[in-house]
Design a protein around this motif. Structure first.
Motif, PDB file in Angstrom:
ATOM      1  N   GLN A 114       0.854  -1.153   0.196  1.00  0.00           N
ATOM      2  CA  GLN A 114      -0.020  -0.035   0.069  1.00  0.00           C
ATOM      3  C   GLN A 114       0.863   1.255   0.036  1.00  0.00           C
ATOM      4  N   ALA A 115       1.919   1.316   0.657  1.00  0.00           N
ATOM      5  CA  ALA A 115       2.780   2.176   0.543  1.00  0.00           C
ATOM      6  C   ALA A 115       3.407   2.817  -0.637  1.00  0.00           C
ATOM      7  N   HIS A 116       4.063   1.597  -1.238  1.00  0.00           N
ATOM      8  CA  HIS A 116       4.589   1.840  -2.501  1.00  0.00           C
ATOM      9  C   HIS A 116       3.362   2.305  -3.542  1.00  0.00           C
ATOM     10  N   ARG A 117       2.232   1.758  -3.439  1.00  0.00           N
ATOM     11  CA  ARG A 117       1.264   1.987  -4.400  1.00  0.00           C
ATOM     12  C   ARG A 117       1.128   3.499  -4.242  1.00  0.00           C
ATOM     13  N   ASP A 118       0.903   4.100  -3.102  1.00  0.00           N
ATOM     14  CA  ASP A 118       0.542   5.453  -2.775  1.00  0.00           C
ATOM     15  C   ASP A 118       1.670   6.480  -3.210  1.00  0.00           C
ATOM     16  N   ALA A 119       2.781   5.919  -2.956  1.00  0.00           N
ATOM     17  CA  ALA A 119       3.888   6.512  -3.880  1.00  0.00           C
ATOM     18  C   ALA A 119       3.950   6.669  -5.230  1.00  0.00           C
ATOM     19  N   ALA A 120       3.708   5.606  -5.843  1.00  0.00           N
ATOM     20  CA  ALA A 120       3.814   5.607  -7.230  1.00  0.00           C
ATOM     21  C   ALA A 120       2.468   6.487  -7.960  1.00  0.00           C
ATOM     22  N   GLU A 121       1.283   6.294  -7.276  1.00  0.00           N
ATOM     23  CA  GLU A 121       0.196   7.170  -7.813  1.00  0.00           C
ATOM     24  C   GLU A 121       0.423   8.721  -7.494  1.00  0.00           C
ATOM     25  N   GLY A 125      10.868  23.577  -9.561  1.00  0.00           N
ATOM     26  CA  GLY A 125      11.046  23.570  -8.055  1.00  0.00           C
ATOM     27  C   GLY A 125      10.052  23.307  -7.251  1.00  0.00           C
ATOM     28  N   LEU A 126       8.804  23.738  -7.784  1.00  0.00           N
ATOM     29  CA  LEU A 126       7.450  23.368  -7.129  1.00  0.00           C
ATOM     30  C   LEU A 126       7.263  21.766  -7.197  1.00  0.00           C
ATOM     31  N   PHE A 127       7.578  21.284  -8.263  1.00  0.00           N
ATOM     32  CA  PHE A 127       7.254  19.995  -8.404  1.00  0.00           C
ATOM     33  C   PHE A 127       8.061  18.992  -7.346  1.00  0.00           C
ATOM     34  N   ASN A 128       9.185  19.595  -7.300  1.00  0.00           N
ATOM     35  CA  ASN A 128       9.972  18.726  -6.122  1.00  0.00           C
ATOM     36  C   ASN A 128       9.758  18.934  -4.630  1.00  0.00           C
ATOM     37  N   GLN A 129       9.162  20.114  -4.352  1.00  0.00           N
ATOM     38  CA  GLN A 129       8.907  20.624  -3.106  1.00  0.00           C
ATOM     39  C   GLN A 129       7.564  19.677  -3.084  1.00  0.00           C
ATOM     40  N   GLN A 130       6.415  19.750  -3.707  1.00  0.00           N
ATOM     41  CA  GLN A 130       5.236  18.992  -3.702  1.00  0.00           C
ATOM     42  C   GLN A 130       5.473  17.377  -3.329  1.00  0.00           C
ATOM     43  N   LEU A 131       6.506  16.882  -4.263  1.00  0.00           N
ATOM     44  CA  LEU A 131       6.477  15.487  -4.128  1.00  0.00           C
ATOM     45  C   LEU A 131       7.085  15.299  -2.897  1.00  0.00           C
ATOM     46  N   GLU A 132       8.232  16.139  -2.415  1.00  0.00           N
ATOM     47  CA  GLU A 132       8.863  15.669  -0.968  1.00  0.00           C
ATOM     48  C   GLU A 132       7.962  15.875  -0.251  1.00  0.00           C
ATOM     49  N   GLU A 133       6.867  16.960  -0.175  1.00  0.00           N
ATOM     50  CA  GLU A 133       6.084  17.144   0.912  1.00  0.00           C
ATOM     51  C   GLU A 133       5.005  15.928   1.249  1.00  0.00           C
ATOM     52  N   ARG A 134       4.690  15.330   0.033  1.00  0.00           N
ATOM     53  CA  ARG A 134       3.655  14.261   0.157  1.00  0.00           C
ATOM     54  C   ARG A 134       4.254  12.983   0.384  1.00  0.00           C
ATOM     55  N   LEU A 135       5.699  12.671   0.129  1.00  0.00           N
ATOM     56  CA  LEU A 135       6.327  11.421   0.429  1.00  0.00           C
ATOM     57  C   LEU A 135       6.762  11.459   1.658  1.00  0.00           C
ATOM     58  N   ARG A 136       6.772  12.442   2.500  1.00  0.00           N
ATOM     59  CA  ARG A 136       7.363  12.556   3.972  1.00  0.00           C
ATOM     60  C   ARG A 136       6.530  11.989   4.762  1.00  0.00           C
ATOM     61  N   ALA A 137       5.195  11.958   4.496  1.00  0.00           N
ATOM     62  CA  ALA A 137       4.010  11.160   5.392  1.00  0.00           C
ATOM     63  C   ALA A 137       4.429   9.637   5.368  1.00  0.00           C
ATOM     64  N   LEU A 138       4.438   9.367   3.940  1.00  0.00           N
ATOM     65  CA  LEU A 138       4.995   7.750   3.726  1.00  0.00           C
ATOM     66  C   LEU A 138       6.331   7.303   4.374  1.00  0.00           C
ATOM     67  N   ARG A 139       7.237   8.250   4.402  1.00  0.00           N
ATOM     68  CA  ARG A 139       8.425   8.002   5.046  1.00  0.00           C
ATOM     69  C   ARG A 139       8.311   7.432   6.553  1.00  0.00           C
ATOM     70  N   ARG A 140       7.349   8.313   7.301  1.00  0.00           N
ATOM     71  CA  ARG A 140       7.022   8.158   8.756  1.00  0.00           C
ATOM     72  C   ARG A 140       6.271   6.873   8.879  1.00  0.00           C
ATOM     73  N   ILE A 141       5.889   6.200   7.774  1.00  0.00           N
ATOM     74  CA  ILE A 141       5.347   4.769   8.249  1.00  0.00           C
ATOM     75  C   ILE A 141       6.178   3.784   7.686  1.00  0.00           C
TER      76      ILE A 141
END
Length: 311
Positions: A73-80, A105-121
């Protein structure tokens, strides 16, 4: 990042289903052996049944430690997440409107913000995929579109932004009408077909497994009544049939056919509505928000939320 996470998600999904199937099969075979041991008074079958029950416990412990479902589920969330951001970047959707001074730059920022929550789990970016082939729902840029150069469409042209490919930049530079046509054809219509197909498939599977478990439950009732009436008193089949029915229910819950059929049908309805809105009545200044609303419908988290009400 999309391709590697997609491949890992498919690999972990297969692992999770295989492990659950093995656990249920061991439990069912152990019950069969126990039933036969009781009928034939066999110590060998009793020992075999105990061994299989023990293996079932061990398999359950291994499943818990591997956490294949959580990783899937984590990898699927990251991919999507990556795919959705890529489409929004390409067509000036969501936060990537034409007035953004630094969309890369905004793309990189948005991507990092959304993946940060997945890294916590516990999610970690895979270095490479396990070799599984991606499914038909996971191509961020469909090959049927002649815009893409097969030799370079997935290659980045700026090492500072490795997730932004040449094809993404090519689409972003197109006029609004062209970007709109590409998004409607290669994203929205493609997903309409995918969600519609998955809803039908899940509904059919749910019907098959529900019918099978209902039949087994009915047979268990008949066997219990027959035994109490003195018919076939030498066999205690009601326990075996009840265990078989329970196995079917467990598998049905594992695959989530009922809730996913409901969720996929609702997502398809929402996408059909959005397609009509995007086609007819969205001017360019309202396009970014309309795309963001459409992408929200296709996020795995949204599907899971809908599935909770369809169980």
């Amino acid at each position: 990042m999309f391709r590697s996470n997609d491949e890992w998600a498919l690999n972990r999904q297969s692992e999770a289903f295989r492990a659950t199937m093995a656990e249920l099969a061991l439990l069912l075979v152990a019950t069969v052996c126990a039933t036969l041991a009781d009928h034939f008074n066999s110590h060998v079958l009793t020992g075999l049944s105990a061994l299989l029950y023990g293996l079932t416990v061990v398999t359950g412990v291994v499943i818990q430690r591997r956490r294949a479902r959580a990783h899937w589920q984590a990898h699927r969330d990251a991919a999507e997440t990556v795919k959705s951001l890529a489409w929004q970047y390409m067509v000036h959707g969501g936060p990537f409107d034409p007035g953004v001074p630094d969309p890369d730059g905004l793309f990189n920022q948005q991507l990092e913000e959304r993946l940060r929550a997945l890294r916590r789990i516990g999610w970690q970016e895979p270095a490479h995929g396990p070799g599984a082939a991606p499914d038909t729902n996971t191509a961020p840029v469909p090959a049927r579109n002649t815009l893409w150069d097969p030799a370079s469409r997935h290659e980045p042209d700026d090492p500072r932004h490795p997730q932004i490919t040449r094809a993404m930049r090519a689409v972003r530079d197109k006029p609004f009408a062209v970007r709109k046509d590409i998004y409607l054809r290669d994203r929205v219509l493609d997903q309409l077909g995918w969600y519609g197909g998955r809803a039908v498939q899940a509904r059919r599977s749910a019907a098959v497994w529900s019918s099978l478990t209902a039949l087994l439950t009915l047979l268990a009732l008949v066997a219990a009544v027959a035994r109490s009436a003195g018919i076939a008193s030498g066999w205690d089949l009601s326990g075996l049939l009840a265990a078989s029915a329970a196995t079917g229910v467990a598998w049905l819950e594992t695959r989530r056919h009922h809730p996913l059929s409901y969720a996929h049908a609702l997502v398809r309805e929402g996408l059909e509505t959005q397609r009509a809105v995007l086609t007819r009545s969205v001017p360019e200044e309202l396009w970014p928000q309309a795309v963001a609303d459409t992408e929200h419908l296709m996020l795995p988290q949204h599907t899971d939320w809908l599935a909770r009400f369809g169980g």
